[in-house]
Design a protein around this motif. Structure first.
Motif, PDB file in Angstrom:
ATOM      1  N   LEU A 791       0.831  -1.199   0.000  1.00 30.48           N
ATOM      2  CA  LEU A 791       0.000   0.000   0.000  1.00 30.48           C
ATOM      3  C   LEU A 791       0.870   1.255   0.000  1.00 30.48           C
ATOM      4  CD1 LEU A 791      -2.743   1.412   0.285  1.00 30.48           C
ATOM      5  CD2 LEU A 791      -2.509   1.168   2.767  1.00 30.48           C
ATOM      6  N   LEU A 792       1.873   1.281   0.873  1.00 28.46           N
ATOM      7  CA  LEU A 792       2.762   2.436   0.922  1.00 28.46           C
ATOM      8  C   LEU A 792       3.499   2.609  -0.401  1.00 28.46           C
ATOM      9  CD1 LEU A 792       3.935   4.710   2.658  1.00 28.46           C
ATOM     10  CD2 LEU A 792       5.667   3.111   3.469  1.00 28.46           C
ATOM     11  N   MET A 793       3.927   1.507  -1.000  1.00 28.08           N
ATOM     12  CA  MET A 793       4.622   1.570  -2.282  1.00 28.08           C
ATOM     13  C   MET A 793       3.724   2.178  -3.360  1.00 28.08           C
ATOM     14  SD  MET A 793       5.748  -1.581  -4.754  1.00 28.08           S
ATOM     15  CE  MET A 793       4.006  -1.833  -5.135  1.00 28.08           C
ATOM     16  N   THR A 794       2.460   1.739  -3.413  1.00 28.46           N
ATOM     17  CA  THR A 794       1.549   2.227  -4.445  1.00 28.46           C
ATOM     18  C   THR A 794       1.336   3.731  -4.316  1.00 28.46           C
ATOM     19  OG1 THR A 794       0.429   0.092  -4.479  1.00 28.46           O
ATOM     20  CG2 THR A 794      -0.744   1.952  -5.436  1.00 28.46           C
ATOM     21  N   VAL A 795       1.094   4.184  -3.077  1.00 23.56           N
ATOM     22  CA  VAL A 795       0.853   5.611  -2.872  1.00 23.56           C
ATOM     23  C   VAL A 795       2.098   6.418  -3.207  1.00 23.56           C
ATOM     24  CG1 VAL A 795       0.263   7.353  -1.161  1.00 23.56           C
ATOM     25  CG2 VAL A 795      -0.912   5.162  -1.141  1.00 23.56           C
ATOM     26  N   LEU A 796       3.258   5.951  -2.771  1.00 18.84           N
ATOM     27  CA  LEU A 796       4.478   6.700  -3.022  1.00 18.84           C
ATOM     28  C   LEU A 796       4.854   6.681  -4.498  1.00 18.84           C
ATOM     29  CD1 LEU A 796       6.776   5.964   0.044  1.00 18.84           C
ATOM     30  CD2 LEU A 796       5.402   7.969  -0.447  1.00 18.84           C
ATOM     31  N   LEU A 797       4.553   5.598  -5.199  1.00 15.84           N
ATOM     32  CA  LEU A 797       4.795   5.599  -6.641  1.00 15.84           C
ATOM     33  C   LEU A 797       3.943   6.660  -7.330  1.00 15.84           C
ATOM     34  CD1 LEU A 797       5.102   1.816  -7.618  1.00 15.84           C
ATOM     35  CD2 LEU A 797       6.861   3.581  -7.766  1.00 15.84           C
ATOM     36  N   PHE A 798       2.697   6.796  -6.890  1.00 17.35           N
ATOM     37  CA  PHE A 798       1.833   7.834  -7.457  1.00 17.35           C
ATOM     38  C   PHE A 798       2.406   9.215  -7.151  1.00 17.35           C
ATOM     39  CE2 PHE A 798      -1.637  10.857  -6.675  1.00 17.35           C
ATOM     40  CZ  PHE A 798      -2.159  10.941  -7.964  1.00 17.35           C
ATOM     41  N   PHE A 799       2.760   9.436  -5.879  1.00 15.02           N
ATOM     42  CA  PHE A 799       3.323  10.734  -5.509  1.00 15.02           C
ATOM     43  C   PHE A 799       4.648  10.985  -6.226  1.00 15.02           C
ATOM     44  CE2 PHE A 799       1.066  10.955  -1.117  1.00 15.02           C
ATOM     45  CZ  PHE A 799      -0.086  11.333  -1.768  1.00 15.02           C
ATOM     46  N   GLY A 800       5.469   9.933  -6.312  1.00 14.38           N
ATOM     47  CA  GLY A 800       6.757  10.093  -6.974  1.00 14.38           C
ATOM     48  C   GLY A 800       6.598  10.435  -8.441  1.00 14.38           C
ATOM     49  N   GLY A 801       5.680   9.750  -9.134  1.00 16.89           N
ATOM     50  CA  GLY A 801       5.446  10.069 -10.534  1.00 16.89           C
ATOM     51  C   GLY A 801       4.923  11.481 -10.713  1.00 16.89           C
ATOM     52  N   LEU A 802       4.025  11.892  -9.817  1.00 16.99           N
ATOM     53  CA  LEU A 802       3.498  13.248  -9.889  1.00 16.99           C
ATOM     54  C   LEU A 802       4.595  14.276  -9.608  1.00 16.99           C
ATOM     55  CD1 LEU A 802       0.852  14.727 -10.366  1.00 16.99           C
ATOM     56  CD2 LEU A 802       0.425  14.631  -7.907  1.00 16.99           C
ATOM     57  N   ALA A 803       5.453  13.970  -8.634  1.00 13.75           N
ATOM     58  CA  ALA A 803       6.560  14.881  -8.339  1.00 13.75           C
ATOM     59  C   ALA A 803       7.503  14.994  -9.526  1.00 13.75           C
ATOM     60  CB  ALA A 803       7.318  14.392  -7.105  1.00 13.75           C
ATOM     61  N   ALA A 804       7.786  13.863 -10.184  1.00  7.72           N
ATOM     62  CA  ALA A 804       8.648  13.907 -11.363  1.00  7.72           C
ATOM     63  C   ALA A 804       8.017  14.738 -12.471  1.00  7.72           C
ATOM     64  CB  ALA A 804       8.915  12.483 -11.858  1.00  7.72           C
ATOM     65  N   LEU A 805       6.702  14.614 -12.650  1.00  9.19           N
ATOM     66  CA  LEU A 805       6.012  15.406 -13.671  1.00  9.19           C
ATOM     67  C   LEU A 805       6.106  16.893 -13.345  1.00  9.19           C
ATOM     68  CD1 LEU A 805       4.146  15.667 -16.118  1.00  9.19           C
ATOM     69  CD2 LEU A 805       2.200  15.333 -14.580  1.00  9.19           C
ATOM     70  N   LEU A 806       5.874  17.261 -12.072  1.00 14.46           N
ATOM     71  CA  LEU A 806       5.968  18.666 -11.694  1.00 14.46           C
ATOM     72  C   LEU A 806       7.388  19.182 -11.870  1.00 14.46           C
ATOM     73  CD1 LEU A 806       3.743  18.741  -8.474  1.00 14.46           C
ATOM     74  CD2 LEU A 806       3.171  19.607 -10.743  1.00 14.46           C
ATOM     75  N   ALA A 807       8.377  18.367 -11.505  1.00 10.24           N
ATOM     76  CA  ALA A 807       9.764  18.789 -11.683  1.00 10.24           C
ATOM     77  C   ALA A 807      10.094  18.971 -13.158  1.00 10.24           C
ATOM     78  CB  ALA A 807      10.705  17.772 -11.042  1.00 10.24           C
ATOM     79  N   ALA A 808       9.613  18.044 -14.000  1.00 12.46           N
ATOM     80  CA  ALA A 808       9.851  18.177 -15.437  1.00 12.46           C
ATOM     81  C   ALA A 808       9.185  19.433 -15.986  1.00 12.46           C
ATOM     82  CB  ALA A 808       9.332  16.932 -16.165  1.00 12.46           C
TER      83      ALA A 808
END
Length: 918
Positions: A791-808
């Motif tokens: 569960l923690l992995m799934t949520v953090l993957l979503f947040f991580g992908g979103l963070a990467a998109l915002l950084a890009a």
């Protein structure tokens, strides 16, 4: 506003005469300035003509002078001074702030796409932060609903040599612990398997603990109905059979009948009297519905039996560290005094909240940190957008300064714009959190303690207000620091953008910060992917994802004879094999990942240890014939159990590979003899080889000789320890010879429905009054062991992908804007002979340097958080190279892709048009 004064017309005429091309937003603000001057003059007592004259004088005097200077040169200096005082009064400040907010709203109406994007980015961050804060606040931060919960601790046994850090305790050792002055009181319990039978209702399995009668006093919680357990002598033998039940059981099975107090409940065939009903949502220690009062004296048990759990309340003015020190001293003394049973064993105290939350406490804190990072990234992104927008208004700001806007007025205006965006984003985020939190609680795939109590309340709103205040100041001040410079008017005259270099520096810092935080978030996500992958790849020794597992408990007056218990268990399994669709069936008293009972043993033909306490100990499991086949375990040598392994046949055992490797180093296993003095492994098991029929008139033996078990097979290791602990040596007994009242049935069929039907049929035919436990596949049970990190992995993957998109997006915005500002410079380079490819490479190189800097900072953040991350990782460390390289490469690739369009735009700059660019 009187018809004789038209501020918009006056501004339009003034701008036309000055020859300045101003954007509509600047015209709007000049109109508001005139309205403020006119309103201030009216407040001073001037008539309408005088007020209009003052406003027009301030506008017409000089197009590039400060308004205060204009006011000082007006015909009536005394009135101008009074106007300046009014402008600085509370009413004047309020008027200016309202005007600034009105202007900000007008500007966002003219540029709705910018406002919508900004509000959505902020709303996403605030909504995620509010939701996670609400969950963390409810689950972690709020105190437990007990009296002085910070004084409550749980007790667990530890054994460094065995790699045990969280093992059940011995009842006799617990009594010594409880006597220590560092504890005000302590309660202990064990977990029997209980069938509840009521006339006219189907029998059911209920979650039960048999507990010392002082549990509720230790916790400081009393029943809502009834008196509860009587006070006095709670830890010793009581003749009365009494229970307390949960509010949930009272409502669902007994329809909230208040006359339940004093009525009997038949548990495992024995009537118990109900003495109380606990308050709603009380199920301590974990989803319990029935609390039985302890029926036996804990001082009359064995120190070697580790099967109980305990909670203690610290004495006043006693810290956990002091209590742990006292416990350590006691365990050292007991180890010396009772070396046979206590050698190597210690005790560990854990705060009750930490114990109840387990993995979720560090996991939620990591999640809270992750969503905080996401919010900061969103804020940095919005700050970058506002900075870009402010720099595009540099000419407008210069004109406003020239027309008399003071630095304070400009700061108020910029803060007003950021306030409008921040408030809108916070409102959107809070509403989203309020709407989605109940859905999140409903769809949560795992049970998180106290999650159902989470609601968006005043604490969450306070956090939202804090976010509004912080983002308002940040978004407003960053552009102001760049734009409020003394040479703005000079820049306006020369057409230069002197703030561009300083702005690029600030912008680069913002984007590098985004990249660093996104890198940290992606690395954590990668580490959890590695954790879950490591868990899923952990050898279990079985192949049983689709095998259906249910439990059955043979207890009560019908099963007082242990031989009958063994016969009925065997009959149930034999019946299962005859049901349609059943491929294999078996049973076991423990499932994989569960630690079996531990006991000593000897090997015939090998020297006995000099001292009894030196005898080795291994796990004891009791499994039926067909169990290994149904679970897909593999035999390394020899045979499995057969239906012929009855109590009147030769005693046999199967050992696992870890046992054979440690104790049969010569490779000879089958035919070896293991001896044990154990008559029972746990409270509900019995070695039937010790109760063979005796000739009439023969007295029972005073001392039973050791039982000799022949090793008939070696099974490849089936995991018998939690994740992170090594597989322990184990001996498997046959359930037909060493039986338990509770047994987990394992049924392999082509489909789940057939397995459930087969279990129901077998129970109806062989044990009609025994309820069937919950039926789940082994894959579902195994999933529970990995549910939290997944569960923690799934949520953090979503947040991580979103963070990467915002950084890009930040990288893209930075270099798009940079290329636009450097059009003249790039045109000069191309005119002097630079190749377009070299110009594009220049942009990409600058981007790469910026991103790599962010990556290095992000790796540093991970190193700082290493100790916190270690509590949620399994099999990997925070410095795992695979996770670091994967996350860094993904983010670098995303950033490089984001800078390609600006690089291509730079390569296509027309030198002639570029040299003409402002």
């Amino acid at each position: 506003m009187p018809a004789t004064f038209d501020p918009r017309g006056a501004v339009t005429r003034h701008v036309a005469r000055s020859g300045i091309d101003l954007p509509a937003a600047t015209v709007d603000e000049l109109v508001i300035h005139l309205e403020d001057l006119y309103a201030g003059a009216i407040e001073e007592g001037l008539d309408e003509d005088q007020a209009r004259s003052r406003a027009l004088a301030a506008l017409e005097e000089s197009p590039f002078s400060l308004l205060r200077r204009h006011a000082a040169k007006s015909p009536d200096r005394r009135q101008a001074k009074r106007a300046d005082l009014v402008a600085h009064s509370a009413g004047g400040r309020s008027l200016h702030v309202l005007s600034a907010i009105r202007l900000a709203l007008r500007q966002f109406q003219q540029h709705p796409s910018f406002a919508i994007v900004t509000i959505l980015v902020l709303g996403l961050g605030v909504g995620a932060a509010t939701t996670v804060f609400t969950v963390v606040d409810s689950v972690v931060l709020r105190p437990l609903p007990y009296a002085a919960p910070d004084k409550l601790v749980t007790l667990w046994d530890t054994n460094t040599e065995k790699g045990l850090a969280h093992d059940p305790i011995s009842p006799v050792n617990f009594m010594d612990d409880r006597a220590l002055p560092v504890f005000q009181d302590a309660a202990a319990w064990w977990r029997p398997s209980v069938n509840l039978v009521d006339p006219g209702q189907d029998p059911v399995r209920v979650n039960t603990i048999e507990v010392s009668g002082n549990l509720f006093d230790v916790l400081g919680v009393g029943p809502q109905l009834g008196a509860g357990f009587p006070a006095g002598g709670p830890l010793f033998v009581q003749n009365e059979l009494i229970v307390v039940i949960s509010d949930r059981l009272w409502r669902t099975r007994y329809s909230s009948d208040r006359s339940i107090i004093g009525r009997p409940l038949v548990l495992n065939g024995t009537p118990y009297i109900v003495y109380g009903v606990m308050p709603p949502k009380f199920h301590y220690p974990d989803d319990v519905d029935v609390w039985q009062r302890l029926r036996w004296d804990m001082t009359q048990h064995s120190r070697d039996a580790h099967f109980m759990e305990a909670v203690a309340r610290l004495a006043d003015d006693t810290t956990i560290a002091e209590a742990q020190s006292a416990i350590d001293t006691l365990t050292s003394r007991l180890e010396t005094q009772f070396p046979v049973t206590n050698k190597g064993w210690g005790r560990r105290l854990i705060p009750l909240l930490d114990e109840q939350l387990g993995y979720y406490r560090p996991a939620l804190m990591v999640l809270f940190g992750a969503v905080g990072i996401l919010l900061i990234i969103g804020c940095l992104n919005v700050a970058s957008l506002l900075l870009t927008r402010a720099l595009s208004r540099e000419k407008e700001i210069a004109v406003r300064v020239a027309m008399g806007a003071s630095p304070r007025q400009l700061v108020v205006q910029l803060l007003a714009e950021s306030s409008v965006l921040s408030v809108a984003g916070a409102v959107v985020g809070t509403l989203a959190a309020w709407a989605t939190l109940p859905l999140l609680v409903q769809v949560m795939p795992v049970s998180i303690p106290r999650l159902e109590e989470a609601t968006v309340d005043i604490r969450a709103l306070v956090m939202g207000l804090a976010v509004i205040a912080g983002t308002t100041l940040f978004f407003g001040l960053v552009p102001a620091l760049v734009l409020l410079r003394s040479q703005l008017v000079k820049d306006l005259r020369t057409g230069e953008r002197g703030s561009s270099r300083g702005a690029r520096t600030i912008y680069s810092v913002l984007v590098a910060g985004e990249v660093a935080l996104a890198c940290a978030l992606l690395v954590v996500s990668g580490l959890l992917v590695r954790t879950v992958g490591g868990m899923m790849d952990t050898p279990t020794g079985i192949d049983a994802n689709d095998v259906v597992v249910s439990s059955v408990q043979l207890s009560g007056r019908d099963y007082t004879d242990w031989s009958k218990v063994a016969r009925v268990h065997g009959a149930i399994i034999d019946n299962l094999r005859q049901q349609p669709g059943v491929i294999a069936a078996g049973g076991s008293n423990f499932m994989p990942f569960e630690v079996g009972w531990r006991g000593p043993f000897g090997i015939e033909g090998e020297p006995a240890p000099a001292r009894q306490e030196d005898a080795p100990q291994v796990q004891y499991h009791s499994v039926s014939d067909g169990y290994f086949e149904s679970m897909g375990a593999t035999m390394a040598s020899g045979r499995t159990f057969a239906a012929s392994d009855q109590p009147d046949a030769g005693p046999v055992v199967v050992v696992n590979e870890s046992f054979a490797a440690r104790f049969f180093a010569d490779g000879r296993t089958n035919g070896r003899v293991i001896t044990t003095m154990t008559g029972g492994i746990g409270p509900l098991g019995l070695n039937l080889m010790r109760i063979r029929p005796r000739p009439p008139g023969t007295p029972p033996p005073v001392h039973h000789p050791p039982t000799r078990f022949e090793v008939v097979g070696v099974v490849k290791d089936v995991r018998n320890a939690p994740f992170g602990q090594p597989v322990e040596p184990a001996i498997y007994f046959s359930t037909r010879q060493f039986t338990f009242r509770e047994q987990f049935l394992t049924v392999r069929t082509a489909d789940r429905a057939s397995a459930v039907a087969a279990i129901r049929t077998a129970l109806q035919q062989e044990a009609p009054n025994v309820p069937m436990g919950i039926a789940r596949t082994w894959g579902e049970r195994f999933g529970e062991h990995t549910a939290e990190p997944r569960l923690l992995m799934t949520v953090l993957l979503f947040f991580g992908g979103l963070a990467a998109l915002l950084a890009a997006l930040g990288v893209y915005g930075l270099f798009s804007w940079s290329v636009a500002l450097r059009t003249r410079e790039l045109a000069i380079r191309l005119t002097l002979g630079a190749r377009p490819a070299a110009v594009g490479a220049l942009v990409i190189r600058h981007s790469a340097v910026l991103v790599l800097t962010g990556l290095v900072i992000g790796m540093g953040i991970i190193r700082l958080a290493e100790s916190a991350l270690s509590r949620v990782l399994f099999g990997v460390t925070a410095s795992d190279a695979t996770a670091l390289l994967t996350a860094g490469s993904f983010l670098l690739l995303a950033a490089m892709v984001a800078c390609v369009p600006p690089a291509l735009r730079a390569m296509r700059v027309d030198p002639v048009e570029g040299l003409r660019a402002e």
